[in-house]
Design a protein around this motif. Structure first.
Motif, PDB file in Angstrom:
ATOM      1  N   ARG A 297      -3.220 -10.286  -5.511  1.00 54.65           N
ATOM      2  CA  ARG A 297      -4.162  -9.774  -4.520  1.00 54.65           C
ATOM      3  C   ARG A 297      -3.442  -9.577  -3.188  1.00 54.65           C
ATOM      4  O   ARG A 297      -2.565 -10.349  -2.825  1.00 54.65           O
ATOM      5  CB  ARG A 297      -5.347 -10.721  -4.350  1.00 54.65           C
ATOM      6  N   ARG A 298      -3.839  -8.533  -2.485  1.00 53.68           N
ATOM      7  CA  ARG A 298      -3.254  -8.290  -1.166  1.00 53.68           C
ATOM      8  C   ARG A 298      -3.974  -9.124  -0.121  1.00 53.68           C
ATOM      9  O   ARG A 298      -5.190  -9.361  -0.233  1.00 53.68           O
ATOM     10  CB  ARG A 298      -3.320  -6.810  -0.796  1.00 53.68           C
TER      11      ARG A 298
ATOM     12  N   GLN B 104      -6.005 -10.107   3.156  1.00 58.82           N
ATOM     13  CA  GLN B 104      -6.943  -9.390   4.010  1.00 58.82           C
ATOM     14  C   GLN B 104      -6.473  -9.454   5.468  1.00 58.82           C
ATOM     15  O   GLN B 104      -5.701 -10.333   5.852  1.00 58.82           O
ATOM     16  CB  GLN B 104      -8.340  -9.979   3.883  1.00 58.82           C
TER      17      GLN B 104
ATOM     18  N   GLY C   8      -4.585   0.201   0.154  1.00 59.73           N
ATOM     19  CA  GLY C   8      -5.716  -0.722   0.178  1.00 59.73           C
ATOM     20  C   GLY C   8      -7.036  -0.114   0.580  1.00 59.73           C
ATOM     21  O   GLY C   8      -7.929  -0.807   1.060  1.00 59.73           O
TER      22      GLY C   8
ATOM     23  N   ALA D 188      -8.498  -0.273 -11.283  1.00 56.20           N
ATOM     24  CA  ALA D 188      -7.376  -1.212 -11.155  1.00 56.20           C
ATOM     25  C   ALA D 188      -6.066  -0.592 -11.608  1.00 56.20           C
ATOM     26  O   ALA D 188      -5.103  -1.320 -11.892  1.00 56.20           O
ATOM     27  CB  ALA D 188      -7.673  -2.482 -11.964  1.00 56.20           C
TER      28      ALA D 188
ATOM     29  N   ARG E  70      -2.859  -1.697 -10.025  1.00 55.05           N
ATOM     30  CA  ARG E  70      -2.542  -3.122 -10.136  1.00 55.05           C
ATOM     31  C   ARG E  70      -1.792  -3.428 -11.426  1.00 55.05           C
ATOM     32  O   ARG E  70      -1.477  -4.581 -11.713  1.00 55.05           O
ATOM     33  CB  ARG E  70      -3.821  -3.946 -10.031  1.00 55.05           C
TER      34      ARG E  70
ATOM     35  N   GLU F 260     -10.208  -8.632 -14.728  1.00 57.01           N
ATOM     36  CA  GLU F 260     -10.590  -8.246 -13.373  1.00 57.01           C
ATOM     37  C   GLU F 260     -11.792  -7.303 -13.397  1.00 57.01           C
ATOM     38  O   GLU F 260     -12.726  -7.443 -12.588  1.00 57.01           O
ATOM     39  CB  GLU F 260      -9.398  -7.573 -12.682  1.00 57.01           C
TER      40      GLU F 260
ATOM     41  N   GLN G  20     -15.564  -7.905 -11.706  1.00 61.54           N
ATOM     42  CA  GLN G  20     -16.224  -7.015 -10.751  1.00 61.54           C
ATOM     43  C   GLN G  20     -17.574  -6.540 -11.275  1.00 61.54           C
ATOM     44  O   GLN G  20     -18.517  -6.359 -10.492  1.00 61.54           O
ATOM     45  CB  GLN G  20     -15.322  -5.820 -10.419  1.00 61.54           C
TER      46      GLN G  20
ATOM     47  N   LEU H  12     -13.949  -1.907  -6.144  1.00 58.24           N
ATOM     48  CA  LEU H  12     -13.554  -3.294  -5.905  1.00 58.24           C
ATOM     49  C   LEU H  12     -12.414  -3.728  -6.811  1.00 58.24           C
ATOM     50  O   LEU H  12     -11.622  -4.613  -6.448  1.00 58.24           O
ATOM     51  CB  LEU H  12     -14.748  -4.221  -6.092  1.00 58.24           C
TER      52      LEU H  12
ATOM     53  N   ASP I 199      -8.904  -3.976  -5.415  1.00 52.51           N
ATOM     54  CA  ASP I 199      -8.608  -5.004  -4.413  1.00 52.51           C
ATOM     55  C   ASP I 199      -8.428  -4.375  -3.033  1.00 52.51           C
ATOM     56  O   ASP I 199      -7.350  -4.460  -2.430  1.00 52.51           O
ATOM     57  CB  ASP I 199      -7.351  -5.789  -4.815  1.00 52.51           C
TER      58      ASP I 199
ATOM     59  N   VAL J 270     -13.511  -8.287   3.678  1.00 53.30           N
ATOM     60  CA  VAL J 270     -13.431  -6.870   3.341  1.00 53.30           C
ATOM     61  C   VAL J 270     -14.144  -6.055   4.406  1.00 53.30           C
ATOM     62  O   VAL J 270     -15.274  -6.374   4.807  1.00 53.30           O
ATOM     63  CB  VAL J 270     -14.060  -6.589   1.956  1.00 53.30           C
TER      64      VAL J 270
END
Length: 606
Positions: free
Chosen positions: A348-349, A351, A434, A458, A461, A484, A488, A519, A522, A555
């Motif tokens: 995950r990146r 925030q 992002g 995704a 990713r 993932e 979501q 979502l 990410d 977010v």
């Protein structure tokens, strides 16, 4: 039962049935007919991938069959190489030619694309017939048979097993490919390039990959054809053959892998049967089978527009449209769900720091000729904030949204994201940075399952390519992506519908599905284009709760919406546009009572 096992079991059973025929005392003519069905199936299989799934029509596949055939014929007769060296040479030549032609042709769209394939298909056909090296229209003769494990496959019966083993492996490879990260990217092309690019799919590269893979299957068919016939000339590689191959894919079911085999078998057997019976019925010879088969195929496509294979599925009951309990039918589970125990958390990146500016629009301007759609608009979105962008119809909100998301270029001004200037960058680049978005008009792949639609979000990713998909070397990554995607879906309240067809969802659920897809990438900033449209009251309350939860997690959200009641109780700040200009910017309560806003929405008050 899982999807993987029926695929492999089906291929194994089908291969066993086909291969049994060679050991039975069947007429040699039947073996010859089956060989040609196998050769045609390879080309039609490539067209299913290219046309039925990726959505790009090609009339020129016969030219790639010719390239594979001529390359092996030349290597084996002129340079003394073995047929296996000829195979390598043929595939290499096809890849080079398809890469060069595809780089030009795949840039075309609409009716220009099929016209482009006709142009180079004709060019290659006449190239075969005019090169002295290829013996012009006389062709090349004396091609040696394939030697397999010390056995020379000189007759059609000898070559039968090799042909059908190769066809079976090709079918399994395409099935595996489509059930992978790259396969989802190819299928995403059907949902529109803007949607695919917003999920991070390199659409130009993906289109070229599908084109080259379809050409390789055609070249492989050409190699087998050359060593089955032991001679080649340009006649079987012209435009008529290219049209026939496309008919096979469409008649069988262009969106179905098994439809390639069904279409090849139907058209080959039908053509041969009519060629034998019509002269007897009419009392004269001629190409009457072309006329009659054309009429029959038109009738078939009228009755079964999707082709033969979907009709077969309905007949045998494999696609039930409901169950005894009234539940929605479930699609087979993808490979990622079958190996759920292998799933690992996706990276995950981080925030942005609370209160920092993550999106900064500075004097954005967009003109279309003399029309000013966006007139020097500025605003910013902070980390962990919901900013509403509102205005009456025609205010320029959607244009502004497309400027921020990279769909449209700015005429002047700047857009900064996470401290970097991003105006001029593609949607794909913004997705990698992002930024994720939904659409005012829902853009999904309705025939795919709900969870596969989310898995497309995704895409960036993961990193395993098409070869890993074909070889099933992507199990861990696929399991992680689908874990993932399921998370979501649970997040937006659609977890129980993961294996339903996305097209069977109500409009409100489809909008939630788009949010889940966004979502899955990410995002740092989430761009929502009228997410509450079509939702019932309780669904709006659930959506508002979801967006507040995302805000609490850091977010940032830019929200375009017409439902004022929904917006006023949710956003932190509002930007109001009218006729392309920002007229008000501030807190919701202050905006609600602003005379300029009242006039923009209601035309003024007495």
């Amino acid at each position: 039962m899982t999807r993987l096992r029926p695929q492999r079991l089906g291929v194994a059973i089908w291969l066993a049935v086909m291969c049994t025929a060679v050991f039975l005392p069947v007429p040699e003519f039947w073996i010859t007919l089956a060989n040609y069905i196998g050769l045609y199936s390879l080309v039609a299989l490539g067209l299913v991938l290219l046309t039925g799934i990726a959505g790009m029509t090609s009339f020129g596949q016969a030219a790639f069959v010719g390239l594979g055939a001529y390359a092996s014929a030349l290597v084996t007769t002129q340079y003394g190489g073995s047929p296996w060296v000829g195979l390598v040479a043929g595939i290499a030549l096809v890849v080079l030619a398809a890469g060069a032609l595809g780089a030009i042709t795949m840039r075309l769209s609409g009716h220009y694309l099929p016209l482009g394939t006709i142009a180079w298909g004709l060019s290659l056909f006449y190239l075969f017939g005019n090169l002295e090296l290829l013996k012009k229209f006389d062709g090349i003769t004396g091609i040696p048979p394939i030697n397999f494990l010390g056995v020379e496959l000189q007759s059609g019966r000898n070559l039968y097993l090799l042909i059908w083993v190769i066809v079976a492996l090709a079918v399994l490879a395409v099935l595996n490919l489509l059930d992978s990260r790259t396969g989802r990217a190819i299928r995403a092309l059907r949902g529109g390039l803007v949607m695919a690019e917003s999920c991070g799919v390199n659409t130009a590269r993906t289109k070229l990959l599908a084109f080259v893979l379809a050409a390789v299957l055609a070249g492989l068919s050409g190699w087998l054809y050359a060593h089955l016939q032991r001679a080649v000339n340009p006649t079987p590689f012209g435009l008529n053959a290219g049209i026939t191959y496309l008919f096979m894919a469409v008649v069988g079911g262009a969106g179905y892998v098994w439809g390639a085999l069904a279409g090849a078998a139907l058209m080959t057997i039908l053509g041969d049967w009519l060629q034998n019976i019509l002269p007897k019925l009419l009392g004269q010879s001629g190409n009457f089978e072309v006329i009659v088969s054309g009429m029959l195929l038109i009738l078939l496509l009228q009755r079964a527009p999707g082709g033969l294979w979907p009709m077969v599925l309905r007949v045998v009951g494999m696609f039930k449209r409901g169950t005894a309990t009234g539940e929605h039918p479930q699609l087979p589970a993808p490979i990622g769900l079958q190996n759920a125990q292998l799933a690992q958390p996706l990276p995950r990146r981080p925030q942005a720091a609370a209160g920092s500016t993550v999106l900064d629009v500075r004097s954005a301007r967009k003109t279309f000729g003399g029309l000013v759609a966006v007139n020097d608009v500025s605003f910013s979105v902070n980390a962990g904030e919901i900013l509403g962008l509102i205005g009456p119809n025609g205010a320029g909100k959607s244009t502004m949204f497309n400027l921020v998301s990279g769909v449209l270029p700015l005429t002047s001004g700047e857009v900064h994201f996470a401290g970097e200037r991003i105006d001029g960058k593609t949607s794909r680049a913004l997705a990698r940075a992002g930024m994720a978005r939904t659409f005012q008009h829902v853009r999904l792949l309705p025939a795919m399952s709900v969870i596969e639609n989310v898995a497309i979000g995704a895409h960036l990713r993961g990193h395993r390519g098409w070869m890993a998909g074909v070889m099933r070397a992507n199990r861990i990554e696929e399991a992680s992506i689908f874990a993932e995607a399921q998370a979501q879906l649970d997040r937006v309240g659609l977890g129980a519908d993961a294996l339903r067809e996305a097209g069977s969802l109500a409009l409100g659920q489809q909008r939630l599905l788009e949010i889940a897809r966004a979502l899955a990438g990410d995002p740092v900033v989430l761009l929502l284009d009228e997410p509450a449209a079509g939702l019932r009251h309780q669904e709006k309350l659930a959506l508002a709760a979801l967006l507040r939860d995302l805000r609490s997690q850091g977010v940032s959200i830019l929200l375009v919406e017409h439902d004022m009641e929904f917006v006023m109780g949710l956003v932190d700040r509002l930007v109001v546009m009218d006729f392309g200009t920002r007229i008000v910017h501030g807190l919701p309560e202050a905006v609600r009572n602003n005379p300029a806003v009242i006039e923009a929405y209601l035309g003024g008050v007495e």
